[in-house]
Design a protein around this motif. Structure first.
Motif, PDB file in Angstrom:
ATOM      1  N   THR A   5       0.864  -1.184   0.000  1.00  0.00           N
ATOM      2  CA  THR A   5       0.000   0.000   0.000  1.00  0.00           C
ATOM      3  C   THR A   5       0.897   1.229   0.000  1.00  0.00           C
ATOM      4  N   GLY A   6       0.336   2.358  -0.362  1.00  0.00           N
ATOM      5  CA  GLY A   6       1.101   3.602  -0.338  1.00  0.00           C
ATOM      6  C   GLY A   6       1.625   3.917   1.049  1.00  0.00           C
ATOM      7  N   SER A   7       0.806   3.680   2.080  1.00  0.00           N
ATOM      8  CA  SER A   7       1.262   3.971   3.443  1.00  0.00           C
ATOM      9  C   SER A   7       2.352   2.996   3.884  1.00  0.00           C
ATOM     10  N   ASP A   8       2.241   1.710   3.477  1.00  0.00           N
ATOM     11  CA  ASP A   8       3.306   0.749   3.799  1.00  0.00           C
ATOM     12  C   ASP A   8       4.625   1.202   3.178  1.00  0.00           C
ATOM     13  N   LEU A   9       4.580   1.579   1.905  1.00  0.00           N
ATOM     14  CA  LEU A   9       5.795   2.027   1.222  1.00  0.00           C
ATOM     15  C   LEU A   9       6.400   3.252   1.896  1.00  0.00           C
ATOM     16  N   ALA A  10       5.558   4.199   2.274  1.00  0.00           N
ATOM     17  CA  ALA A  10       6.044   5.410   2.930  1.00  0.00           C
ATOM     18  C   ALA A  10       6.673   5.084   4.282  1.00  0.00           C
ATOM     19  N   GLU A  11       6.014   4.237   5.063  1.00  0.00           N
ATOM     20  CA  GLU A  11       6.518   3.909   6.398  1.00  0.00           C
ATOM     21  C   GLU A  11       7.794   3.089   6.330  1.00  0.00           C
ATOM     22  N   ILE A  12       7.839   2.095   5.452  1.00  0.00           N
ATOM     23  CA  ILE A  12       9.058   1.289   5.314  1.00  0.00           C
ATOM     24  C   ILE A  12      10.177   2.149   4.758  1.00  0.00           C
ATOM     25  N   GLY A  13       9.868   2.967   3.764  1.00  0.00           N
ATOM     26  CA  GLY A  13      10.881   3.833   3.174  1.00  0.00           C
ATOM     27  C   GLY A  13      11.486   4.811   4.159  1.00  0.00           C
ATOM     28  N   ALA A  14      10.694   5.262   5.114  1.00  0.00           N
ATOM     29  CA  ALA A  14      11.178   6.215   6.119  1.00  0.00           C
ATOM     30  C   ALA A  14      11.862   5.538   7.301  1.00  0.00           C
ATOM     31  N   ALA A  15      11.634   4.254   7.482  1.00  0.00           N
ATOM     32  CA  ALA A  15      12.215   3.540   8.631  1.00  0.00           C
ATOM     33  C   ALA A  15      13.730   3.462   8.497  1.00  0.00           C
ATOM     34  N   GLU A  16      14.417   3.680   9.580  1.00  0.00           N
ATOM     35  CA  GLU A  16      15.880   3.586   9.560  1.00  0.00           C
ATOM     36  C   GLU A  16      16.342   2.141   9.397  1.00  0.00           C
ATOM     37  N   GLU A  17      15.608   1.235  10.023  1.00  0.00           N
ATOM     38  CA  GLU A  17      15.995  -0.177   9.965  1.00  0.00           C
ATOM     39  C   GLU A  17      14.760  -1.060   9.840  1.00  0.00           C
ATOM     40  N   LEU A  18      15.019  -2.295   9.474  1.00  0.00           N
ATOM     41  CA  LEU A  18      13.979  -3.296   9.313  1.00  0.00           C
ATOM     42  C   LEU A  18      14.390  -4.536  10.100  1.00  0.00           C
ATOM     43  N   ALA A  19      13.425  -5.180  10.731  1.00  0.00           N
ATOM     44  CA  ALA A  19      13.655  -6.472  11.384  1.00  0.00           C
ATOM     45  C   ALA A  19      13.125  -7.548  10.454  1.00  0.00           C
ATOM     46  N   LEU A  20      13.985  -8.468  10.049  1.00  0.00           N
ATOM     47  CA  LEU A  20      13.634  -9.527   9.108  1.00  0.00           C
ATOM     48  C   LEU A  20      13.745 -10.868   9.798  1.00  0.00           C
ATOM     49  N   ARG A  21      12.700 -11.677   9.635  1.00  0.00           N
ATOM     50  CA  ARG A  21      12.678 -13.049  10.170  1.00  0.00           C
ATOM     51  C   ARG A  21      12.359 -13.979   9.012  1.00  0.00           C
ATOM     52  N   SER A  22      13.276 -14.848   8.674  1.00  0.00           N
ATOM     53  CA  SER A  22      13.018 -15.803   7.605  1.00  0.00           C
ATOM     54  C   SER A  22      12.448 -17.087   8.196  1.00  0.00           C
ATOM     55  N   GLU A  23      11.750 -17.844   7.340  1.00  0.00           N
ATOM     56  CA  GLU A  23      11.163 -19.101   7.780  1.00  0.00           C
ATOM     57  C   GLU A  23      12.146 -20.250   7.605  1.00  0.00           C
ATOM     58  N   ARG A  24      12.183 -21.089   8.626  1.00  0.00           N
ATOM     59  CA  ARG A  24      12.947 -22.329   8.546  1.00  0.00           C
ATOM     60  C   ARG A  24      12.175 -23.331   7.672  1.00  0.00           C
ATOM     61  N   PRO A  25      12.830 -24.413   7.278  1.00  0.00           N
ATOM     62  CA  PRO A  25      12.121 -25.433   6.480  1.00  0.00           C
ATOM     63  C   PRO A  25      10.841 -25.947   7.135  1.00  0.00           C
ATOM     64  N   ASP A  26      10.775 -25.946   8.485  1.00  0.00           N
ATOM     65  CA  ASP A  26       9.573 -26.436   9.164  1.00  0.00           C
ATOM     66  C   ASP A  26       8.494 -25.356   9.333  1.00  0.00           C
ATOM     67  N   GLY A  27       8.757 -24.155   8.793  1.00  0.00           N
ATOM     68  CA  GLY A  27       7.775 -23.079   8.841  1.00  0.00           C
ATOM     69  C   GLY A  27       7.878 -22.150  10.029  1.00  0.00           C
ATOM     70  N   THR A  28       8.719 -22.479  11.019  1.00  0.00           N
ATOM     71  CA  THR A  28       8.900 -21.575  12.146  1.00  0.00           C
ATOM     72  C   THR A  28       9.811 -20.428  11.727  1.00  0.00           C
ATOM     73  N   LEU A  29       9.682 -19.308  12.433  1.00  0.00           N
ATOM     74  CA  LEU A  29      10.481 -18.128  12.109  1.00  0.00           C
ATOM     75  C   LEU A  29      11.795 -18.112  12.872  1.00  0.00           C
ATOM     76  N   ARG A  30      12.857 -17.719  12.177  1.00  0.00           N
ATOM     77  CA  ARG A  30      14.152 -17.521  12.823  1.00  0.00           C
ATOM     78  C   ARG A  30      14.101 -16.240  13.657  1.00  0.00           C
ATOM     79  N   ALA A  31      15.101 -16.046  14.485  1.00  0.00           N
ATOM     80  CA  ALA A  31      15.226 -14.812  15.266  1.00  0.00           C
ATOM     81  C   ALA A  31      15.360 -13.627  14.311  1.00  0.00           C
ATOM     82  N   PRO A  32      14.854 -12.462  14.690  1.00  0.00           N
ATOM     83  CA  PRO A  32      14.930 -11.308  13.800  1.00  0.00           C
ATOM     84  C   PRO A  32      16.369 -10.807  13.617  1.00  0.00           C
ATOM     85  N   VAL A  33      16.642 -10.327  12.417  1.00  0.00           N
ATOM     86  CA  VAL A  33      17.917  -9.708  12.079  1.00  0.00           C
ATOM     87  C   VAL A  33      17.601  -8.263  11.708  1.00  0.00           C
ATOM     88  N   THR A  34      18.332  -7.326  12.278  1.00  0.00           N
ATOM     89  CA  THR A  34      18.129  -5.913  11.997  1.00  0.00           C
ATOM     90  C   THR A  34      19.033  -5.497  10.856  1.00  0.00           C
TER      91      THR A  34
END
Length: 123
Positions: A5-34
């Motif tokens: 959405t336009g607001s998502d793009l604006a908010e993500i674009g303005a954010a200094e950092e992002l926390a990313l959690r990838s999925e393991r093969p079993d579908g659980t999320l890994r710890a966040p990486v900044t």
């Protein structure tokens, strides 16, 4: 695939950092990486300073999906490899957003980092 959405793009674009959690093969999320995140047009990108050998990047390759949080946006995403034709615009977005970090910015502008450029797509 859903679009940002336009607001998502604006908010993500303005954010200094992002926390990313990838999925393991079993579908659980890994710890966040900044990490740094950039917006180019209607797309959102991240890169690994360590390239495709970086631990968090390797983690994105098992299921190619995960979860992000940035600027108030909390969303499930798919990880798509960016086309090399996108690299120039992504480089410019990194320079514009993070260029003030003169001793660090060059680390995301190397060929090794470019090869790990992922486009984040909402799902």
């Amino acid at each position: 695939m859903a679009d940002w959405t336009g607001s998502d793009l604006a908010e993500i674009g303005a954010a200094e950092e992002l926390a990313l959690r990838s999925e393991r093969p079993d579908g659980t999320l890994r710890a966040p990486v900044t990490m740094w995140v950039v917006r180019s047009g209607d797309r959102v990108y991240v890169r690994s300073v360590k390239g495709t050998g970086g631990p968090w990047y390797r983690g994105t390759q098992s299921r190619r999906q995960g979860h992000i949080e940035a600027g108030g946006v909390d969303r499930d995403v798919a990880f798509r490899e960016a086309d090399p034709g996108e690299y120039t615009d992504v480089d410019a977005a990194y320079r514009d957003k993070y260029g003030r970090y003169t001793t660090i910015i060059d680390n995301v502008l190397t060929d090794r980092a470019r090869d790990s450029t992922l486009r984040l797509e909402p799902r």
